[in-house]
Design an enzyme around this catalytic site. Structure first.
Site, PDB file in Angstrom:
ATOM      1  N   ASP A  49      38.481  45.340  36.630  1.00  0.00           N
ATOM      2  CA  ASP A  49      37.112  45.621  37.071  1.00  0.00           C
ATOM      3  C   ASP A  49      37.120  46.907  37.884  1.00  0.00           C
ATOM      4  OD1 ASP A  49      34.442  45.379  37.553  1.00  0.00           O
ATOM      5  OD2 ASP A  49      34.581  43.645  38.877  1.00  0.00           O
TER       6      ASP A  49
ATOM      7  N   ASP B 191      32.435  48.883  32.701  1.00  0.00           N
ATOM      8  CA  ASP B 191      33.375  48.954  33.816  1.00  0.00           C
ATOM      9  C   ASP B 191      34.286  47.745  33.965  1.00  0.00           C
ATOM     10  OD1 ASP B 191      31.306  47.294  34.530  1.00  0.00           O
ATOM     11  OD2 ASP B 191      31.249  47.940  36.619  1.00  0.00           O
ATOM     12  N   GLU B 192      34.307  46.832  32.996  1.00  0.00           N
ATOM     13  CA  GLU B 192      35.225  45.698  33.120  1.00  0.00           C
ATOM     14  C   GLU B 192      35.614  45.156  31.750  1.00  0.00           C
ATOM     15  OE1 GLU B 192      33.724  41.977  34.742  1.00  0.00           O
ATOM     16  OE2 GLU B 192      31.660  42.705  34.533  1.00  0.00           O
TER      17      GLU B 192
END
Length: 367
Positions: A14, A108-109
């Site tokens: 993350d 983003d993860e």
């Protein structure tokens, strides 16, 4: 069922305050400052906030007006999604250096299944640290990670040592970790469910574990089985390398509230055109159309209709949207309009499942 029957080595990576961190990376004058991506002191919604802003209570999905009230020195910047996508692609390339079993959740993860990896390396903890270091070297950004036996626990673990840290929950620590965990930190337990659990005397994993399956299903319906399993370390969801899109749409927040339905239709024409473009790009169509209205008091109303045939053209989208708009009177002025299509004609066979299960002898290797 014993959780040891379905052990994997899963990493959840993350990125730390991704959008805001990219803006601070590209503009050094923003480093160390309270920053909000999106929104403004008058209108709009915050898409992301830097850690400096979060200290003042600013968070994503908050109105820009409220964010400015909490943090008067907050700096607002416009989002640059193409830039975020570009960096996200760089990060994903790093993931694929280690495993082909990568399931992106957003820009983003992502989850990585490294039970069997391209380096044939036994320690997921070491691999996670190496991946984070490589992301830092190639992009200049920090990432955090959670490492454990399944996606649920890895996701929870990735929040523990944020920012720029990681946490491993090895098999032998899983039950104790879950029992002491505050129920609000269980991934998927939102504010409403949290409050309901608190009212039922469920504050920690240990409290949850005391409840029978029948009790949980009585109070939480279909989710009862999920809660019963995860607190025992059982989560069978595999890392899926191809996520099935469930809906597609677009929405707009206006600089001034609008109350005229004629003006709303003009705005919806533009939104429908964008939805058509996205549908064509993704090569999908949908049967269920939803009109989203956010009023001046921030309350949200949705109106939906399921059709007999799939649609993707702007003309048909607007025809149905117009019907939904006039379905009932507008109760107040509007600050946001959105159109989305769901029940898509997505090919379900494209979902790739994995079945990497740790063997008993692998448990003796470092996690």
């Amino acid at each position: 069922m014993d959780f040891r029957e379905h052990l994997r080595k899963i990493i959840h990576v993350d990125m730390d305050a991704f959008y805001a961190s990219v803006e601070q990376l590209d503009d050094p004058s923003l480093k160390g400052k309270a920053l909000a991506v999106g929104g403004s002191s008058k209108r709009g919604v915050v898409a992301a906030a830097s850690y400096e802003a979060r200290k003042h209570g600013v968070k994503s999905a908050m109105s820009g007006k409220q964010a400015a009230r909490l943090c008067p020195h907050l700096i607002f910047v416009r989002p640059r999604f193409e830039r975020y996508k570009d960096i996200s692609q760089q990060i994903r390339k790093i993931f694929f250096e280690y495993t082909d079993l990568v399931e992106p959740l957003s820009l983003d993860e992502a989850y990585l299944d490294v039970t069997v990896n391209k380096f044939n390396f036994p320690s997921a903890t070491v691999l996670a640290r190496e991946i984070r270091e490589k992301i830092k070297t190639k992009t200049g950004l920090n990432a955090s990670a959670g490492i454990s036996i399944n996606k649920f626990i890895a996701k929870v673990a990735s929040d523990i040592n944020k920012p720029n840290g990681q946490k491993t929950i090895p098999p032998e620590d899983v039950i104790a970790f879950l029992e002491q965990l505050d129920i609000r930190k269980f991934y998927g337990v939102g504010k409403v469910t949290q409050d309901k659990m608190y009212r039922l005397g469920i504050f920690t994993g240990a409290d949850l574990k005391l409840k029978t399956l029948d009790y949980l299903q009585e109070h939480f319906g279909k989710s009862g089985l999920h809660y019963y399993n995860v607190v025992r370390g059982i989560h069978l969801s595999e890392v899926k390398t191809s996520r099935i899109r469930k809906s597609l749409g677009a929405e707009r927040t206006f600089s001034e509230n609008i109350s005229s339905e004629i003006y709303m239709l003009a705005k919806l024409e533009d939104i429908a055109e964008e939805v058509e473009r996205r549908l064509k790009t993704s090569r999908v169509a949908g049967k269920t159309i939803t009109l989203k209205l956010k009023y001046s008091d921030f309350s949200v109303q949705t109106r939906s209709k399921t059709l007999k045939l799939f649609i993707a053209s702007k003309a048909l989208i607007m025809e149905e949207t117009r019907t939904l708009l006039y379905q009932e009177p507008i109760k107040d002025s509007i600050r946001l309009l959105g159109i989305s299509l769901s029940n898509l004609n997505t090919d379900q066979s494209k979902s790739v499942k994995t079945s990497a299960i740790l063997k008993e002898e692998q448990l003796k290797l470092p996690f």
